[in-house]
Scaffold this motif. Structure first.
Motif, PDB file in Angstrom:
ATOM      1  N   VAL A  81       0.842  -1.190   0.000  1.00 37.80           N
ATOM      2  CA  VAL A  81       0.000   0.000   0.000  1.00 37.80           C
ATOM      3  C   VAL A  81       0.883   1.249   0.000  1.00 37.80           C
ATOM      4  N   VAL A  82       0.282   2.358  -0.378  1.00 42.59           N
ATOM      5  CA  VAL A  82       0.949   3.654  -0.292  1.00 42.59           C
ATOM      6  C   VAL A  82       0.844   4.103   1.163  1.00 42.59           C
ATOM      7  N   PRO A  83       1.962   4.491   1.784  1.00 46.99           N
ATOM      8  CA  PRO A  83       1.902   4.920   3.182  1.00 46.99           C
ATOM      9  C   PRO A  83       1.155   6.249   3.321  1.00 46.99           C
ATOM     10  N   PRO A  84       0.755   6.599   4.537  1.00 54.37           N
ATOM     11  CA  PRO A  84       0.094   7.897   4.746  1.00 54.37           C
ATOM     12  C   PRO A  84       1.031   9.045   4.366  1.00 54.37           C
ATOM     13  N   PRO A  85       0.471  10.184   3.974  1.00 53.53           N
ATOM     14  CA  PRO A  85       1.321  11.334   3.620  1.00 53.53           C
ATOM     15  C   PRO A  85       2.063  11.843   4.854  1.00 53.53           C
ATOM     16  N   CYS A 127       6.147   2.533  -1.350  1.00 54.69           N
ATOM     17  CA  CYS A 127       5.039   1.692  -0.909  1.00 54.69           C
ATOM     18  C   CYS A 127       5.541   0.771   0.199  1.00 54.69           C
ATOM     19  N   VAL A 128       4.601   0.304   1.011  1.00 56.72           N
ATOM     20  CA  VAL A 128       4.964  -0.484   2.190  1.00 56.72           C
ATOM     21  C   VAL A 128       4.058  -1.705   2.328  1.00 56.72           C
ATOM     22  N   ASP A 129       4.576  -2.673   3.037  1.00 55.43           N
ATOM     23  CA  ASP A 129       3.810  -3.867   3.397  1.00 55.43           C
ATOM     24  C   ASP A 129       2.830  -3.458   4.489  1.00 55.43           C
ATOM     25  N   PRO A 130       1.518  -3.612   4.271  1.00 53.75           N
ATOM     26  CA  PRO A 130       0.557  -3.167   5.284  1.00 53.75           C
ATOM     27  C   PRO A 130       0.682  -3.919   6.609  1.00 53.75           C
ATOM     28  N   SER A 131       1.287  -5.105   6.585  1.00 49.36           N
ATOM     29  CA  SER A 131       1.475  -5.859   7.836  1.00 49.36           C
ATOM     30  C   SER A 131       2.740  -5.420   8.572  1.00 49.36           C
ATOM     31  N   VAL A 187       5.779  -6.276   7.835  1.00 46.81           N
ATOM     32  CA  VAL A 187       6.794  -7.326   7.836  1.00 46.81           C
ATOM     33  C   VAL A 187       7.811  -7.137   6.711  1.00 46.81           C
ATOM     34  N   GLY A 188       7.335  -6.898   5.496  1.00 49.36           N
ATOM     35  CA  GLY A 188       8.231  -6.786   4.339  1.00 49.36           C
ATOM     36  C   GLY A 188       8.938  -5.444   4.290  1.00 49.36           C
ATOM     37  N   PRO A 189       9.983  -5.350   3.464  1.00 52.09           N
ATOM     38  CA  PRO A 189      10.726  -4.092   3.367  1.00 52.09           C
ATOM     39  C   PRO A 189       9.929  -3.023   2.627  1.00 52.09           C
ATOM     40  N   ARG A 190      10.244  -1.792   2.919  1.00 55.46           N
ATOM     41  CA  ARG A 190       9.687  -0.659   2.180  1.00 55.46           C
ATOM     42  C   ARG A 190      10.288  -0.683   0.786  1.00 55.46           C
ATOM     43  N   LEU A 191       9.492  -0.347  -0.210  1.00 58.22           N
ATOM     44  CA  LEU A 191       9.989  -0.213  -1.576  1.00 58.22           C
ATOM     45  C   LEU A 191      10.021   1.276  -1.912  1.00 58.22           C
ATOM     46  N   PHE A 192      11.143   1.735  -2.414  1.00 63.55           N
ATOM     47  CA  PHE A 192      11.342   3.145  -2.736  1.00 63.55           C
ATOM     48  C   PHE A 192      11.669   3.258  -4.220  1.00 63.55           C
TER      49      PHE A 192
END
Length: 144
Positions: free
Chosen positions: A30-34, A59-63, A65-70
């Motif tokens: 998901v897209v993280p909050p602004p 974008c980030v893993d909503p749980s 657990v996974g790494p942030r993608l930039f």
């Protein structure tokens, strides 16, 4: 003993938001909050100098657990094979025809999102089958 470090995976690309949203669909991210003080990403982006608008997205893993993608905009296009790529684990624990069916089904879903099928690497007695693909800007990844 050292602790485990958190990390993010960074993609160089031409259109950061477009590529990030593709990977959100692929991975369920998901897209993280602004940033604090902004009601939306559009509000944040419009506060930046014109030359910085659209220069990155994440974008980030909503749980959690996974790494942030930039995703960062770079001026040059992709010209050679990636030195690092993602393996999207869709066939874990499956073998033979059942594994191939899972890989093919996910391949079809991702093609509808703009991915490109490159080639199927069949099981060889050591490694299970996997499917090599490219994202919407040509970055290689595997369905594993």
């Amino acid at each position: 003993m050292s602790s485990i470090k958190q990390f993010q995976v960074t993609f160089d690309c031409a259109e950061p938001e477009r590529v990030a949203l593709f990977w959100c669909e692929v991975l369920g991210y998901v897209v993280p909050p602004p940033p604090k003080g902004f009601a939306s990403w559009d509000d944040f982006t419009s506060s930046l100098p014109p030359e910085d608008r659209g220069s990155w997205f994440a974008c980030v893993d909503p749980s959690g657990v996974g790494p942030r993608l930039f995703f960062q905009r770079v001026p040059e296009g992709k010209v050679v094979k990636n030195r690092v790529h993602l393996d999207v684990r869709v066939g874990t624990g499956l073998v033979g025809a059942e594994r191939l069916a899972a890989l093919e089904a996910e391949c079809e879903r991702l093609i509808a999102l703009g991915a490109v099928r490159v080639r199927l690497l069949r099981a060889d007695g050591v490694n299970e089958s996997c499917l090599v693909m490219q994202d919407i800007e040509g970055n290689e990844f595997c369905l594993d």
